[in-house]
Design a protein around this motif. Structure first.
Motif, PDB file in Angstrom:
ATOM      1  N   GLU A   1       0.851  -1.193   0.000  1.00 61.58           N
ATOM      2  CA  GLU A   1       0.000   0.000   0.000  1.00 61.58           C
ATOM      3  C   GLU A   1       0.887   1.244   0.000  1.00 61.58           C
ATOM      4  O   GLU A   1       2.025   1.209   0.477  1.00 61.58           O
ATOM      5  N   LYS A   2       0.358   2.349  -0.559  1.00 55.60           N
ATOM      6  CA  LYS A   2       1.121   3.588  -0.612  1.00 55.60           C
ATOM      7  C   LYS A   2       0.398   4.677   0.171  1.00 55.60           C
ATOM      8  O   LYS A   2      -0.833   4.689   0.263  1.00 55.60           O
ATOM      9  N   TRP A   3       1.181   5.585   0.709  1.00 55.97           N
ATOM     10  CA  TRP A   3       0.642   6.636   1.573  1.00 55.97           C
ATOM     11  C   TRP A   3      -0.458   7.440   0.872  1.00 55.97           C
ATOM     12  O   TRP A   3      -1.428   7.861   1.496  1.00 55.97           O
ATOM     13  N   ASP A   4      -0.337   7.617  -0.456  1.00 51.80           N
ATOM     14  CA  ASP A   4      -1.333   8.417  -1.179  1.00 51.80           C
ATOM     15  C   ASP A   4      -2.503   7.594  -1.698  1.00 51.80           C
ATOM     16  O   ASP A   4      -3.373   8.103  -2.402  1.00 51.80           O
ATOM     17  N   GLY A   5      -2.540   6.294  -1.382  1.00 52.60           N
ATOM     18  CA  GLY A   5      -3.667   5.459  -1.774  1.00 52.60           C
ATOM     19  C   GLY A   5      -3.522   4.789  -3.124  1.00 52.60           C
ATOM     20  O   GLY A   5      -4.472   4.138  -3.588  1.00 52.60           O
ATOM     21  N   SER A   6      -2.363   4.907  -3.752  1.00 51.69           N
ATOM     22  CA  SER A   6      -2.201   4.346  -5.097  1.00 51.69           C
ATOM     23  C   SER A   6      -1.604   2.932  -5.084  1.00 51.69           C
ATOM     24  O   SER A   6      -1.295   2.396  -6.146  1.00 51.69           O
ATOM     25  N   GLY A   7      -1.457   2.335  -3.909  1.00 55.95           N
ATOM     26  CA  GLY A   7      -0.878   1.003  -3.829  1.00 55.95           C
ATOM     27  C   GLY A   7      -1.920  -0.090  -3.909  1.00 55.95           C
ATOM     28  O   GLY A   7      -3.066   0.133  -4.315  1.00 55.95           O
ATOM     29  N   TYR A   8      -1.537  -1.285  -3.520  1.00 56.55           N
ATOM     30  CA  TYR A   8      -2.443  -2.437  -3.570  1.00 56.55           C
ATOM     31  C   TYR A   8      -2.237  -3.272  -2.324  1.00 56.55           C
ATOM     32  O   TYR A   8      -1.243  -3.098  -1.617  1.00 56.55           O
TER      33      TYR A   8
ATOM     34  N   SER B   1      -4.813   4.375   2.287  1.00 53.89           N
ATOM     35  CA  SER B   1      -3.976   5.570   2.296  1.00 53.89           C
ATOM     36  C   SER B   1      -3.752   6.037   3.731  1.00 53.89           C
ATOM     37  O   SER B   1      -4.529   5.728   4.640  1.00 53.89           O
ATOM     38  N   GLY B   2      -2.679   6.782   3.919  1.00 55.99           N
ATOM     39  CA  GLY B   2      -2.397   7.406   5.206  1.00 55.99           C
ATOM     40  C   GLY B   2      -2.381   6.433   6.368  1.00 55.99           C
ATOM     41  O   GLY B   2      -1.885   5.305   6.275  1.00 55.99           O
ATOM     42  N   ASP B   3      -2.955   6.875   7.476  1.00 57.69           N
ATOM     43  CA  ASP B   3      -2.948   6.077   8.705  1.00 57.69           C
ATOM     44  C   ASP B   3      -3.815   4.831   8.629  1.00 57.69           C
ATOM     45  O   ASP B   3      -3.782   4.003   9.547  1.00 57.69           O
ATOM     46  N   ALA B   4      -4.595   4.691   7.570  1.00 55.82           N
ATOM     47  CA  ALA B   4      -5.371   3.456   7.404  1.00 55.82           C
ATOM     48  C   ALA B   4      -4.456   2.266   7.112  1.00 55.82           C
ATOM     49  O   ALA B   4      -4.837   1.113   7.329  1.00 55.82           O
ATOM     50  N   ILE B   5      -3.249   2.533   6.652  1.00 57.89           N
ATOM     51  CA  ILE B   5      -2.273   1.470   6.416  1.00 57.89           C
ATOM     52  C   ILE B   5      -1.657   1.090   7.754  1.00 57.89           C
ATOM     53  O   ILE B   5      -1.195   1.966   8.496  1.00 57.89           O
ATOM     54  N   PRO B   6      -1.629  -0.170   8.115  1.00 57.88           N
ATOM     55  CA  PRO B   6      -1.028  -0.561   9.392  1.00 57.88           C
ATOM     56  C   PRO B   6       0.413  -0.077   9.507  1.00 57.88           C
ATOM     57  O   PRO B   6       1.155  -0.048   8.526  1.00 57.88           O
ATOM     58  N   ILE B   7       0.799   0.337  10.703  1.00 58.31           N
ATOM     59  CA  ILE B   7       2.154   0.839  10.929  1.00 58.31           C
ATOM     60  C   ILE B   7       3.193  -0.207  10.534  1.00 58.31           C
ATOM     61  O   ILE B   7       4.219   0.113   9.921  1.00 58.31           O
ATOM     62  N   SER B   8       2.923  -1.457  10.879  1.00 54.90           N
ATOM     63  CA  SER B   8       3.874  -2.522  10.544  1.00 54.90           C
ATOM     64  C   SER B   8       4.126  -2.574   9.047  1.00 54.90           C
ATOM     65  O   SER B   8       5.271  -2.756   8.593  1.00 54.90           O
TER      66      SER B   8
ATOM     67  N   GLY C   1       9.827   9.766  -2.225  1.00 53.75           N
ATOM     68  CA  GLY C   1       8.537   9.117  -2.035  1.00 53.75           C
ATOM     69  C   GLY C   1       7.812   9.515  -0.767  1.00 53.75           C
ATOM     70  O   GLY C   1       6.711   9.022  -0.486  1.00 53.75           O
ATOM     71  N   SER C   2       8.395  10.429   0.007  1.00 54.28           N
ATOM     72  CA  SER C   2       7.758  10.890   1.236  1.00 54.28           C
ATOM     73  C   SER C   2       6.447  11.607   0.928  1.00 54.28           C
ATOM     74  O   SER C   2       6.405  12.536   0.119  1.00 54.28           O
ATOM     75  N   GLY C   3       5.375  11.134   1.547  1.00 56.09           N
ATOM     76  CA  GLY C   3       4.069  11.754   1.343  1.00 56.09           C
ATOM     77  C   GLY C   3       3.307  11.211   0.161  1.00 56.09           C
ATOM     78  O   GLY C   3       2.120  11.509   0.002  1.00 56.09           O
ATOM     79  N   SER C   4       3.981  10.435  -0.685  1.00 53.50           N
ATOM     80  CA  SER C   4       3.284   9.798  -1.802  1.00 53.50           C
ATOM     81  C   SER C   4       3.333   8.284  -1.636  1.00 53.50           C
ATOM     82  O   SER C   4       2.311   7.634  -1.403  1.00 53.50           O
ATOM     83  N   HIS C   5       4.530   7.719  -1.709  1.00 52.20           N
ATOM     84  CA  HIS C   5       4.662   6.272  -1.502  1.00 52.20           C
ATOM     85  C   HIS C   5       4.714   5.924  -0.007  1.00 52.20           C
ATOM     86  O   HIS C   5       4.100   4.946   0.431  1.00 52.20           O
ATOM     87  N   PHE C   6       5.416   6.765   0.767  1.00 49.51           N
ATOM     88  CA  PHE C   6       5.720   6.396   2.148  1.00 49.51           C
ATOM     89  C   PHE C   6       5.193   7.414   3.158  1.00 49.51           C
ATOM     90  O   PHE C   6       5.023   8.599   2.851  1.00 49.51           O
ATOM     91  N   ASP C   7       4.993   6.930   4.378  1.00 50.44           N
ATOM     92  CA  ASP C   7       4.656   7.780   5.524  1.00 50.44           C
ATOM     93  C   ASP C   7       5.804   8.771   5.721  1.00 50.44           C
ATOM     94  O   ASP C   7       6.955   8.377   5.902  1.00 50.44           O
ATOM     95  N   PRO C   8       5.517  10.072   5.713  1.00 46.88           N
ATOM     96  CA  PRO C   8       6.602  11.072   5.808  1.00 46.88           C
ATOM     97  C   PRO C   8       7.457  10.920   7.061  1.00 46.88           C
ATOM     98  O   PRO C   8       8.678  11.100   7.007  1.00 46.88           O
TER      99      PRO C   8
END
Length: 389
Positions: free
Chosen positions: A287-294, A299-306, A341-348
């Protein structure tokens, strides 16, 4: 009283009693009263009593006078009870002080009994015997508790060792099918731990990243691609890049891995933190921070921290590794891509932590470098994702 049919054994196992009194006649009287049933030691002062106790850790009971020159019996008792090595030795005050306040003070200091002089020999013998029996029971229970604690610790270590070996075996199996050396799983494991340690006190992560969670993350990370075992060989082992249709099939490994872990949870019949962490990483590390992953477009904090930690670790390792279709990137270039990729792919905040410890990442990569510097035949859809495909 503490009898044994074998006189030799009885002599060796007789309880040891220390009598403390500054009056020689009192020491003589008590020694004569006790010597037939117990091994008796004497001390004529508080200081001497502590020295005897220090030299004879196997003492079973202390009969202690209160009024003595120098260190009185109260202080002796206080020091005995303050020392973990001596606090379990029963202390009976044997004294001429017969005020209620004196007895209350003695018992408050940890004495098990309080006998006033002049003594009644049968009463003294009865109380000594009773407290020795109580101590024997307490020692037995303590020994059993210590044994059980040690046994639980031993079995826990055994279970954890089996767990660790099983995880590494499964992870290595998945990587072997993907024709990669096993070092990728080791590198990413240490990357994730390094990031977690760096973020342990960060306001956004402190509630999640505990010491025990760091250990769980470290053990879970190697299974991040376990779902690859379900990908057909024609896709998994294809030399070169994937076309779009093949990449869609490859993406299914996240769901396959998630389903396998859920099956394990269902078999156990109860949630297990370790499996939950693995499931999060397996299913969501693309998953990607901006919601473009799979696979879900979280997106964002909805992605588990792990999974967010794993994403940085996995992509970095993909970038610095050689593939059949690309040379390995130098660390500086890979770090720049992570930063971009900070803020797009990854958690900043995770990217910030990465940049703060990038030298540690470099050291881990060097420590677990592939033996020949080349990952034969491995295609990496992570590199494709990092390049925006």
């Amino acid at each position: 009283m503490w009898e044994d049919n074998n006189p030799v054994i009885a002599e060796k196992t007789r309880p040891q009693i220390l009598v403390v009194d500054d009056t020689p006649d009192n020491l003589k009287i008590m020694s004569g009263l006790l010597k037939d049933d117990y091994h008796v030691r004497v001390a004529n002062s508080g200081e001497r009593a502590l020295a005897v106790v220090a030299a004879h850790s196997s003492l079973d009971l202390i009969l202690l006078d209160i009024v003595m020159p120098g260190m009185d019996g109260y202080e002796v008792c206080r020091r005995l009870k303050a020392n973990p090595a001596t606090r379990d030795i029963p202390v009976i005050f044997l004294t001429a002080r017969n005020e209620v306040a004196d007895e209350e003070r003695g018992l408050a200091l940890g004495a098990v009994d309080y006998i006033t002089k002049p003594i009644s020999p049968p009463i003294v013998l009865a109380r000594v015997s009773a407290h020795l029996r109580l101590k024997a029971i307490a020692d037995l229970l303590r020994d059993k508790a210590d044994f059980l604690e040690a046994e639980v610790a031993r079995r826990t270590r055994e279970v954890m060792a089996i767990q660790d070996v099983t995880v590494m075996t499964l992870a290595s199996l998945a990587e072997t099918r993907d024709t990669e050396t096993g070092n990728h799983i080791r590198r990413t494991q240490f990357y994730v731990r390094a990031l977690a340690i760096r973020l342990r006190h960060h306001p956004r992560f402190a509630g999640y990243i505990t010491d025990s969670r760091i250990d769980t993350l470290f053990k879970s990370a190697p299974l991040h691609d376990i779902g690859k075992v379900g990908i057909p060989d024609r896709i998994l082992l294809k030399p070169g890049r994937y076309v779009a249709e093949e990449f869609e099939i490859m993406k299914r490994h996240t769901t396959l891995g998630r389903d396998a872990i859920e099956a394990a949870e269902d078999a156990l019949g109860a949630p297990v933190e370790f499996l939950t962490c693995i499931k999060e990483i397996v299913y969501s590390h693309h998953e990607k921070w901006d919601g473009s992953g799979y696979p879900e477009g979280l997106s964002g904090d909805a992605i588990p921290i792990s999974a967010r930690l794993m994403a940085v670790a996995d992509v970095y390792d993909a970038l610095i590794s050689r593939r059949v279709y690309k040379d390995p990137m130098p660390h500086e270039q890979a770090a720049a891509i992570i930063a971009d990729g900070s803020g797009s792919h990854f958690d900043p905040d995770i990217v910030k932590a990465f940049l703060e410890i990038e030298d540690e990442f470099r050291a881990i990569a060097e420590r677990f470098a592939d033996q020949d510097g080349f990952l034969d035949g491995k295609r990496d859809y992570l590199a494709m994702a990092a390049e925006g495909r």
